[in-house]
Design an enzyme around this catalytic site. Sequence first.
Site, PDB file in Angstrom:
ATOM      1  N   CYS A 141       0.845  -1.194   0.000  1.00 39.47           N
ATOM      2  CA  CYS A 141       0.000   0.000   0.000  1.00 39.47           C
ATOM      3  C   CYS A 141       0.882   1.245   0.000  1.00 39.47           C
ATOM      4  CB  CYS A 141      -0.918  -0.009   1.220  1.00 39.47           C
ATOM      5  SG  CYS A 141      -1.970   1.447   1.361  1.00 39.47           S
ATOM      6  N   CYS A 160      -6.411  -1.867   0.173  1.00 37.74           N
ATOM      7  CA  CYS A 160      -5.512  -2.173   1.291  1.00 37.74           C
ATOM      8  C   CYS A 160      -6.263  -2.997   2.333  1.00 37.74           C
ATOM      9  CB  CYS A 160      -4.966  -0.893   1.911  1.00 37.74           C
ATOM     10  SG  CYS A 160      -3.834  -1.179   3.283  1.00 37.74           S
ATOM     11  N   CYS A 209      -4.545   2.983  -7.186  1.00 39.18           N
ATOM     12  CA  CYS A 209      -4.157   2.390  -8.462  1.00 39.18           C
ATOM     13  C   CYS A 209      -2.834   1.661  -8.287  1.00 39.18           C
ATOM     14  CB  CYS A 209      -4.033   3.467  -9.530  1.00 39.18           C
ATOM     15  SG  CYS A 209      -3.447   2.858 -11.135  1.00 39.18           S
ATOM     16  N   CYS A 261       0.039   3.882 -10.820  1.00 39.24           N
ATOM     17  CA  CYS A 261       0.433   5.244 -10.443  1.00 39.24           C
ATOM     18  C   CYS A 261       0.253   5.527  -8.962  1.00 39.24           C
ATOM     19  CB  CYS A 261      -0.359   6.265 -11.252  1.00 39.24           C
ATOM     20  SG  CYS A 261      -2.137   6.271 -10.912  1.00 39.24           S
ATOM     21  N   CYS A 275      31.845   1.052  -5.439  1.00 38.69           N
ATOM     22  CA  CYS A 275      31.761   0.885  -6.888  1.00 38.69           C
ATOM     23  C   CYS A 275      30.310   0.841  -7.329  1.00 38.69           C
ATOM     24  CB  CYS A 275      32.495  -0.382  -7.319  1.00 38.69           C
ATOM     25  SG  CYS A 275      31.747  -1.902  -6.708  1.00 38.69           S
ATOM     26  N   CYS A 299      21.952  -6.619  -3.806  1.00 42.69           N
ATOM     27  CA  CYS A 299      20.766  -6.549  -2.960  1.00 42.69           C
ATOM     28  C   CYS A 299      20.825  -7.655  -1.919  1.00 42.69           C
ATOM     29  CB  CYS A 299      19.496  -6.659  -3.814  1.00 42.69           C
ATOM     30  SG  CYS A 299      17.960  -6.541  -2.865  1.00 42.69           S
TER      31      CYS A 299
END
Length: 853
Positions: A593, A611, A621, A624, A676, A681
């Site tokens: 959300c 939600c 949406c 967007c 660097c 992740c």
Amino acid sequence: MAEGNNKEEVIHLNNFPCHRGKEWMAVREGPITISDSSDEEGIPMLVTPATEQQEDDLDDDVILTEDDSEDEYGGFLDLESGKKEGEAKPGPSSKQTADDIVNPRLEQKVIILGENGLLFPESEPLEVQNQSSEDSETELLSNPGEPAASVDDQLIGEEYWLDHPYFQAPNPQPQERTNQVVPQERHSESEMGPMFFRHDFPEPAFPRPEPQQEGIPGPASPQPAHPLGELEDQQLAIDEDPGPAFPLSGPQEANLANMWEQEAAEVDQDLIPLLVKETEARFPDVASGYVEEIIHLKNYYDLNVLCNFLLENPDYPKREDRLIIHPSSSLLASQDDAKLPKIDFFDYSKLTPLDQRCFIQAADLLMADFKMLSSQDIKWALHELKGHYAITRKAFSDAIKKWQELSPETSGKRKKRKEMNQYSFIDFKFEQGNIKIEKRMFFLENKRRHCRYYDHQALLPAVKQEQEFYEQKIKEMAEHEDFLLALQMNEEQYQKDGQLIECRCCYGEFPFEELTQCADAHLFCKECLIRYAQEAVFGSGKSELSCMEGSCTCSFPTSELEKVLPQTILYKYYERKAEEEVAAAYADELVRCPSCSFPALLDSDVKRFSCPNPRCRKETCRKCQGLWKEHNGLTCEELAEKDDIKYRTSIEEKMTAARIRKCHKCGTGLIKSEGCNRMSCRCGAQMCYLCRVSINGYDHFCQHPRSPGAPCQECSRCSLWTDPTEDDEKLIEEIQKEAEEEQKRKNGENTFKRIGPPLEKPAEKVQRVEALPRPVPQNLHPQMPPYAFVHPPFPLPPVRPVFNNFPINMGPVPAPYVPPLPNVRVNYDFGHMHVPLEHNLPMHFGPQPRHRF
């Protein structure tokens, strides 16, 4: 009959030695008391002769009351198994009929005994008339030649005594039941109508059918016997055609169904509010009253059925205030809310002043606890600590403990208890945050003799709560101190025996109790595991805690982590682990959300995101992240262009997001601070910081030697080392220029507004300021100006200074300059009045020049 034995007494008439018509008639005028013991006098039982029947005057009836048990009934009393079923049986006596009329609720059994003492069971179903008790009494009393009134009285008395618990059997045996027949005039069913008897006491809403034995018809459930006084307000229910309890047909089945519905409605009066409450807790957006309506319309008395109905019909009426959450919703429950934390009475900032009554009780308790302290000092400390007993007693206990540790001994021998006198004192000290309370308190010469004691029940609730809190905390602190002492003694014993074990990470030596291990039994100290988990969870964002041994690929078991890690680190570890597992399983369907970051799974083709967080409940949406009520019917671009402010805001958000790189695998945001351009992740994915594509290793970057910051002349690959700030600024400028050009093309040059932060004005050039002159200390006495520097007319040979050949005109070499002290106004750096020397010459200049006088 013995006391406590509830078994009914059965009278066998064939056991009498004489004929039933001789001696029985002689003694029928008086009552006969039957007792098992001559010492115990029980309730007398009246035995009266039955009225002779017109059909057969040789057979008499013995009336037995039925037991109240609902589990065992309808059984068959078999007195002789060899008796044939086809033999003829006489009908019921008039005494039985009269008793049925007087006591309609009493279900009786008729056992007909022949001359040989054998039982004649009835095999044919008998018809029972629907007749009121008044008509039956009238017909019975109108019969000439029979004392009906006396018979009724005797029957009522007999049945009343037989119904007493004194004569009831503890383990009733199953007995056969037969319907009674009253030879009366038959009435049509339409005149009387079927009537069903209903108890006043509560019964099951859904009675179970009674099993039929030997094809003998009987009522569906046994009717317990009651005294006559309780039956005056009851109705007489007699079925015209008795049959099996189940199945029923016709109006009987309809009336029985109505009775069941009425009793079920009474039972469900408490069930319906509970079902409504639990259903609204699981569906907080359901309209008020809709659940109760569904329960009544569809007869859904099961929570699972109600929930399934609402899940299968998601278009149920919803309440207007959807953001209001049911307070008992399980989604709002957490580990912190499950158990409310108790008040910490040792925290001064969370305490509020108490009233005078609590203050007096707390002062009395403290004066009883500390009898060597003055009452004035105790009340002063209690007043300073807002009148709370727990925190004041803890402060006094800490002060006494410190005094016991630091006070000198009066003799060389160690005493078990220190002697107190009037010259002894304690330093009462309380520090917590910005609060600091100190006072020296002297002991009394003698202990306080008179103290006021309170019973635990006489204490006020606030004082009682603080007393219990203090005792519990002191107990926990004592247990913790004992535990630490045990660990210390254990470590000393390990060290004495040389059995300390080495940690595989920090290589320190620890006892076995302070070590933890991985799944492959590699031992590490708890401190190393805590630091490793903290760095992995909060720093790297990983949930995989592999073994710290270089060659081991195992991980730490969850049981070891729960024993070692603190709660904050452990909760964060579980959160990271859950995020990675959900992201790995549903990478494309996991959506968060934009308002509260609550995660949920959503199909890839669904654009509207609702939600599920009960505190949020916003619909946005998916692309967007705008509100769906404003987005409905418009594309994301049209929605952004519709409002100029929102359009500018969206462009600025893109410019802000340009600094953040998102992982292509898990969507985690990454920001480079240094290092660097190969970004790693926590999920294990690698990406280039410049072009944001997925990479594997360093082959993506340029491998040719070149000058730092200069582009490569041989290839166009990304550079491994760049300044992250410059890269982000370039990207932000590109987004800003594209948005401004598009705005100019649509609105024209006249309506152009800059997108993004305003331009910063260049810093004005500040004129260079020369170095400030050296500050001269302001002396109390003015320093005399030095003489002018004069070169000697001719050079003189240098003279090495000796302790006794200093020239007369040459003073001592001045010491280097020392800045004045900040707190001293006078520097005392005075020049010699009669020795003109130059003080500003550097130290390496050499000896002072000579001057002419």
